[in-house]
Design a protein around this motif. Structure first.
Motif, PDB file in Angstrom:
ATOM      1  N   GLY A 254       0.848  -1.177   0.000  1.00  0.00           N
ATOM      2  CA  GLY A 254       0.000   0.000   0.000  1.00  0.00           C
ATOM      3  C   GLY A 254       0.888   1.232   0.000  1.00  0.00           C
ATOM      4  N   SER A 255       0.371   2.326   0.452  1.00  0.00           N
ATOM      5  CA  SER A 255       1.199   3.521   0.531  1.00  0.00           C
ATOM      6  C   SER A 255       2.345   3.251   1.500  1.00  0.00           C
ATOM      7  CB  SER A 255       0.367   4.701   1.047  1.00  0.00           C
ATOM      8  OG  SER A 255       0.027   4.494   2.398  1.00  0.00           O
ATOM      9  N   SER A 256       3.404   4.025   1.396  1.00  0.00           N
ATOM     10  CA  SER A 256       4.559   3.833   2.276  1.00  0.00           C
ATOM     11  C   SER A 256       4.169   4.020   3.740  1.00  0.00           C
ATOM     12  CB  SER A 256       5.673   4.827   1.912  1.00  0.00           C
ATOM     13  OG  SER A 256       5.186   6.153   2.031  1.00  0.00           O
ATOM     14  N   LYS A 257       3.016   4.639   3.940  1.00  0.00           N
ATOM     15  CA  LYS A 257       2.545   4.878   5.303  1.00  0.00           C
ATOM     16  C   LYS A 257       1.783   3.683   5.877  1.00  0.00           C
ATOM     17  CE  LYS A 257       2.048   9.869   4.525  1.00  0.00           C
ATOM     18  NZ  LYS A 257       1.080  10.992   4.475  1.00  0.00           N
ATOM     19  N   ALA A 258       1.409   2.739   5.004  1.00  0.00           N
ATOM     20  CA  ALA A 258       0.580   1.619   5.462  1.00  0.00           C
ATOM     21  C   ALA A 258       1.282   0.782   6.515  1.00  0.00           C
ATOM     22  CB  ALA A 258       0.175   0.746   4.275  1.00  0.00           C
ATOM     23  N   LYS A 259       2.536   0.441   6.231  1.00  0.00           N
ATOM     24  CA  LYS A 259       3.278  -0.387   7.185  1.00  0.00           C
ATOM     25  C   LYS A 259       3.582   0.415   8.458  1.00  0.00           C
ATOM     26  CE  LYS A 259       6.843  -3.909   7.278  1.00  0.00           C
ATOM     27  NZ  LYS A 259       7.862  -4.616   6.501  1.00  0.00           N
ATOM     28  N   LYS A 260       3.842   1.709   8.272  1.00  0.00           N
ATOM     29  CA  LYS A 260       4.127   2.560   9.420  1.00  0.00           C
ATOM     30  C   LYS A 260       2.915   2.631  10.351  1.00  0.00           C
ATOM     31  CE  LYS A 260       6.108   7.066  10.599  1.00  0.00           C
ATOM     32  NZ  LYS A 260       5.174   7.437  11.651  1.00  0.00           N
ATOM     33  N   ARG A 261       1.705   2.644   9.760  1.00  0.00           N
ATOM     34  CA  ARG A 261       0.494   2.685  10.574  1.00  0.00           C
ATOM     35  C   ARG A 261       0.349   1.432  11.422  1.00  0.00           C
ATOM     36  NH1 ARG A 261      -1.988   5.226   6.038  1.00  0.00           N
ATOM     37  NH2 ARG A 261      -2.803   3.217   5.316  1.00  0.00           N
ATOM     38  N   VAL A 262       0.742   0.287  10.837  1.00  0.00           N
ATOM     39  CA  VAL A 262       0.679  -0.976  11.575  1.00  0.00           C
ATOM     40  C   VAL A 262       1.608  -0.921  12.778  1.00  0.00           C
ATOM     41  CG1 VAL A 262       1.183  -3.441  11.469  1.00  0.00           C
ATOM     42  CG2 VAL A 262       0.029  -2.318   9.568  1.00  0.00           C
ATOM     43  N   ILE A 263       2.782  -0.326  12.576  1.00  0.00           N
ATOM     44  CA  ILE A 263       3.771  -0.232  13.646  1.00  0.00           C
ATOM     45  C   ILE A 263       3.345   0.791  14.703  1.00  0.00           C
ATOM     46  CG2 ILE A 263       6.153   0.444  14.170  1.00  0.00           C
ATOM     47  CD1 ILE A 263       6.873  -0.668  11.360  1.00  0.00           C
ATOM     48  N   ASP A 264       2.791   1.907  14.224  1.00  0.00           N
ATOM     49  CA  ASP A 264       2.480   3.010  15.132  1.00  0.00           C
ATOM     50  C   ASP A 264       1.158   2.867  15.871  1.00  0.00           C
ATOM     51  OD1 ASP A 264       4.834   4.163  14.420  1.00  0.00           O
ATOM     52  OD2 ASP A 264       3.970   5.639  13.051  1.00  0.00           O
ATOM     53  N   LYS A 265       0.200   2.138  15.279  1.00  0.00           N
ATOM     54  CA  LYS A 265      -1.138   2.120  15.853  1.00  0.00           C
ATOM     55  C   LYS A 265      -1.741   0.725  15.801  1.00  0.00           C
ATOM     56  CE  LYS A 265      -5.604   4.501  15.446  1.00  0.00           C
ATOM     57  NZ  LYS A 265      -6.407   5.466  14.650  1.00  0.00           N
ATOM     58  N   ASP A 266      -2.413   0.361  16.881  1.00  0.00           N
ATOM     59  CA  ASP A 266      -3.095  -0.932  16.944  1.00  0.00           C
ATOM     60  C   ASP A 266      -4.547  -0.743  16.541  1.00  0.00           C
ATOM     61  OD1 ASP A 266      -3.491  -3.648  17.482  1.00  0.00           O
ATOM     62  OD2 ASP A 266      -4.192  -3.218  19.512  1.00  0.00           O
ATOM     63  N   ARG A 267      -4.975  -1.468  15.498  1.00  0.00           N
ATOM     64  CA  ARG A 267      -6.357  -1.358  15.074  1.00  0.00           C
ATOM     65  C   ARG A 267      -6.826  -2.667  14.461  1.00  0.00           C
ATOM     66  NH1 ARG A 267      -7.005  -0.256   9.409  1.00  0.00           N
ATOM     67  NH2 ARG A 267      -9.113   0.480   9.835  1.00  0.00           N
ATOM     68  N   LYS A 268      -8.123  -2.873  14.522  1.00  0.00           N
ATOM     69  CA  LYS A 268      -8.729  -4.059  13.943  1.00  0.00           C
ATOM     70  C   LYS A 268      -8.983  -3.824  12.459  1.00  0.00           C
ATOM     71  CE  LYS A 268     -12.671  -7.188  14.494  1.00  0.00           C
ATOM     72  NZ  LYS A 268     -13.904  -7.480  15.254  1.00  0.00           N
ATOM     73  N   ILE A 269      -8.710  -4.861  11.647  1.00  0.00           N
ATOM     74  CA  ILE A 269      -9.006  -4.786  10.222  1.00  0.00           C
ATOM     75  C   ILE A 269      -9.613  -6.114   9.789  1.00  0.00           C
ATOM     76  CG2 ILE A 269      -6.588  -5.361   9.717  1.00  0.00           C
ATOM     77  CD1 ILE A 269      -6.980  -3.867   7.023  1.00  0.00           C
ATOM     78  N   GLY A 270     -10.867  -6.085   9.364  1.00  0.00           N
ATOM     79  CA  GLY A 270     -11.575  -7.312   9.000  1.00  0.00           C
ATOM     80  C   GLY A 270     -11.321  -7.711   7.557  1.00  0.00           C
ATOM     81  N   ILE A 271     -11.773  -8.905   7.191  1.00  0.00           N
ATOM     82  CA  ILE A 271     -11.564  -9.427   5.844  1.00  0.00           C
ATOM     83  C   ILE A 271     -12.225  -8.538   4.797  1.00  0.00           C
ATOM     84  CG2 ILE A 271     -13.543 -10.982   6.085  1.00  0.00           C
ATOM     85  CD1 ILE A 271     -10.383 -11.649   3.966  1.00  0.00           C
ATOM     86  N   ASP A 272     -13.390  -7.958   5.112  1.00  0.00           N
ATOM     87  CA  ASP A 272     -14.072  -7.093   4.145  1.00  0.00           C
ATOM     88  C   ASP A 272     -13.243  -5.850   3.841  1.00  0.00           C
ATOM     89  OD1 ASP A 272     -16.219  -8.815   3.999  1.00  0.00           O
ATOM     90  OD2 ASP A 272     -17.402  -7.764   5.516  1.00  0.00           O
ATOM     91  N   GLU A 273     -12.632  -5.270   4.875  1.00  0.00           N
ATOM     92  CA  GLU A 273     -11.796  -4.087   4.673  1.00  0.00           C
ATOM     93  C   GLU A 273     -10.530  -4.449   3.896  1.00  0.00           C
ATOM     94  OE1 GLU A 273      -9.471  -0.555   7.166  1.00  0.00           O
ATOM     95  OE2 GLU A 273     -10.806  -1.941   8.228  1.00  0.00           O
ATOM     96  N   ILE A 274      -9.967  -5.623   4.193  1.00  0.00           N
ATOM     97  CA  ILE A 274      -8.766  -6.066   3.473  1.00  0.00           C
ATOM     98  C   ILE A 274      -9.069  -6.210   1.982  1.00  0.00           C
ATOM     99  CG2 ILE A 274      -7.185  -8.017   3.137  1.00  0.00           C
ATOM    100  CD1 ILE A 274      -7.373  -8.483   6.193  1.00  0.00           C
ATOM    101  N   ILE A 275     -10.217  -6.796   1.665  1.00  0.00           N
ATOM    102  CA  ILE A 275     -10.609  -6.973   0.257  1.00  0.00           C
ATOM    103  C   ILE A 275     -10.808  -5.617  -0.419  1.00  0.00           C
ATOM    104  CG2 ILE A 275     -12.489  -7.749  -1.243  1.00  0.00           C
ATOM    105  CD1 ILE A 275     -12.764 -10.210   0.575  1.00  0.00           C
ATOM    106  N   ILE A 276     -11.475  -4.690   0.274  1.00  0.00           N
ATOM    107  CA  ILE A 276     -11.709  -3.351  -0.285  1.00  0.00           C
ATOM    108  C   ILE A 276     -10.390  -2.643  -0.566  1.00  0.00           C
ATOM    109  CG2 ILE A 276     -12.587  -1.039   0.259  1.00  0.00           C
ATOM    110  CD1 ILE A 276     -14.894  -2.466   1.773  1.00  0.00           C
ATOM    111  N   LYS A 277      -9.459  -2.713   0.382  1.00  0.00           N
ATOM    112  CA  LYS A 277      -8.165  -2.044   0.206  1.00  0.00           C
ATOM    113  C   LYS A 277      -7.335  -2.711  -0.897  1.00  0.00           C
ATOM    114  CE  LYS A 277      -7.645  -0.025   4.825  1.00  0.00           C
ATOM    115  NZ  LYS A 277      -7.546   1.362   4.326  1.00  0.00           N
ATOM    116  N   THR A 278      -7.468  -4.026  -1.035  1.00  0.00           N
ATOM    117  CA  THR A 278      -6.733  -4.733  -2.082  1.00  0.00           C
ATOM    118  C   THR A 278      -7.230  -4.308  -3.462  1.00  0.00           C
ATOM    119  OG1 THR A 278      -6.415  -6.637  -0.611  1.00  0.00           O
ATOM    120  CG2 THR A 278      -6.078  -7.010  -2.961  1.00  0.00           C
ATOM    121  N   LYS A 279      -8.507  -4.027  -3.572  1.00  0.00           N
ATOM    122  CA  LYS A 279      -9.072  -3.588  -4.850  1.00  0.00           C
ATOM    123  C   LYS A 279      -8.468  -2.266  -5.319  1.00  0.00           C
ATOM    124  CE  LYS A 279     -13.588  -5.841  -4.303  1.00  0.00           C
ATOM    125  NZ  LYS A 279     -15.057  -5.654  -4.205  1.00  0.00           N
TER     126      LYS A 279
END
Length: 347
Positions: free
Chosen positions: A122-147
């Motif tokens: 994703g954007s270069s910020k995507a991995k940084k967000r994972v490191i910086d912030k804890d959040r839930k991401i469901g399969i539906d959101e993963i599919i939407i972002k992959t699109k």
């Protein structure tokens, strides 16, 4: 064996001198268990729980292969059989052609779908967000972002494979649909209970312990994220339990191991993951190539995780290597350690 253990100790101690590694555990055994070596660093021991990360994919692969053996699914099944068309539409559009409805379970299991990875690509910020912030991401959101990202190639395009977590996130959902159960219950029924694993689990709520992981010198606590990526990276275990599992995975205790002969395709993954190939739900790392200056023998079979976990079998020496170096900043660390260990024992 005494000389061999000295070699193993030397490799482990050299690895743990790396400034990135704050804690580590290593357990090595052969098939029948008459050879065993373990070592720990930073207070980590064989019964200390750690995040398996992508080694979880071996558990998901196990369930898929068991369900296949039971005749409850086929690897030729299209994922459109299990999902609404609206959910899948535009998931895989390559060079103007829609492949979303053509993707099969085999494409997911072997990483030959061509789908991109949301966190890594994703954007270069995507991995940084994972490191910086804890959040839930469901399969539906993963599919939407992959699109929103471009696939790398059309499915089953020759020898191409591209590692992407979404492949196993979808497989996890398929397992739940086929069994009409939760993934944690299927893991328990097909894996934990038959093997007697007492300290292996998928965390499902705030009461379930989730270990910290290190990013460089920072200790991260990401329970929401871990609970979100169950099928692709959310399992927690210990070196002792993981050893039991990896022996069972390749030893035929969970499903007929002859399946590996029937599913012997293995394709090289993207350049950033060299020299790793991918087989039927597991990594294959050749030890006789350029990466080892042609000094190794055979290959490693198993999986590593982005947090530093590893579980590999080296058939040439009949040794299993499991453990954790707990460092997300350099995913190559556990692979290099396993390769060094195998090369020291494969002669």
């Amino acid at each position: 064996m005494k000389i061999q253990k000295q070699k193993l100790k030397k490799i482990f101690e050299k690895t743990t001198k790396n400034n990135l590694i704050h804690e580590s555990v290593l357990l090595i055994e052969n098939s029948n268990g008459d050879f065993s070596y373990h070592n720990g660093y930073g207070g980590k021991k064989t019964d200390t729980p750690f995040l398996l990360a992508s080694i979880t994919k071996l558990f998901t692969s196990t369930c898929i292969l068991i369900l296949r053996e039971q005749g409850k699914l086929s690897l030729d099944d299209k994922i459109a059989k299990y999902f609404q068309e609206d959910t899948l539409r535009d998931l895989h559009v390559y060079k103007g052609q829609e492949y979303s409805m053509d993707l099969t379970l085999s494409n997911l299991l072997f990483h030959t779908s061509g789908l991109p990875d949301v966190i890594e690509e994703g954007s270069s910020k995507a991995k940084k967000r994972v490191i910086d912030k804890d959040r839930k991401i469901g399969i539906d959101e993963i599919i939407i972002k992959t699109k929103q990202l471009k696939p790398h190639f059309a499915p089953d395009n020759g020898k191409k494979a591209h590692y992407a977590n979404i492949n196993f996130d979808i497989l996890g959902k398929v397992i739940e649909i086929v069994t009409d159960s939760t993934l944690e219950d299927v893991y328990k029924q097909y894996i934990y209970d038959p093997l007697g694993l007492k300290n292996t689990y998928l965390p499902i709520d705030e009461n379930d312990f989730v270990p910290f992981v290190y990013y460089k010198d920072t200790s991260l606590y990401r329970p929401k994220m871990v609970r979100s990526i169950r099928a692709s990276g959310g399992c927690i275990s210990t070196a002792r339990d993981l050893m039991i599992f990896i022996k069972a995975f390749f030893g035929g205790r969970l499903f007929n191991k002859a399946v590996f002969r029937g599913l012997d395709i293995n394709n090289k993954l993207q350049a950033t993951m060299s020299p790793i190939h991918y087989g039927a739900g597991y990594m294959r790392i050749p030890l006789g190539g350029l990466a080892t200056l042609f000094m190794g023998k055979g290959e490693l079979l198993g999986h590593s995780g982005s947090t530093g976990s590893f579980a590999f079998y080296h058939p040439v020496s009949d040794l299993f290597f499991v453990g954790d170096v707990n460092q997300i900043a350099n995913p190559a660390l556990p692979v290099r350690l396993a390769m060094r260990l195998a090369m020291s024992t494969g002669s």
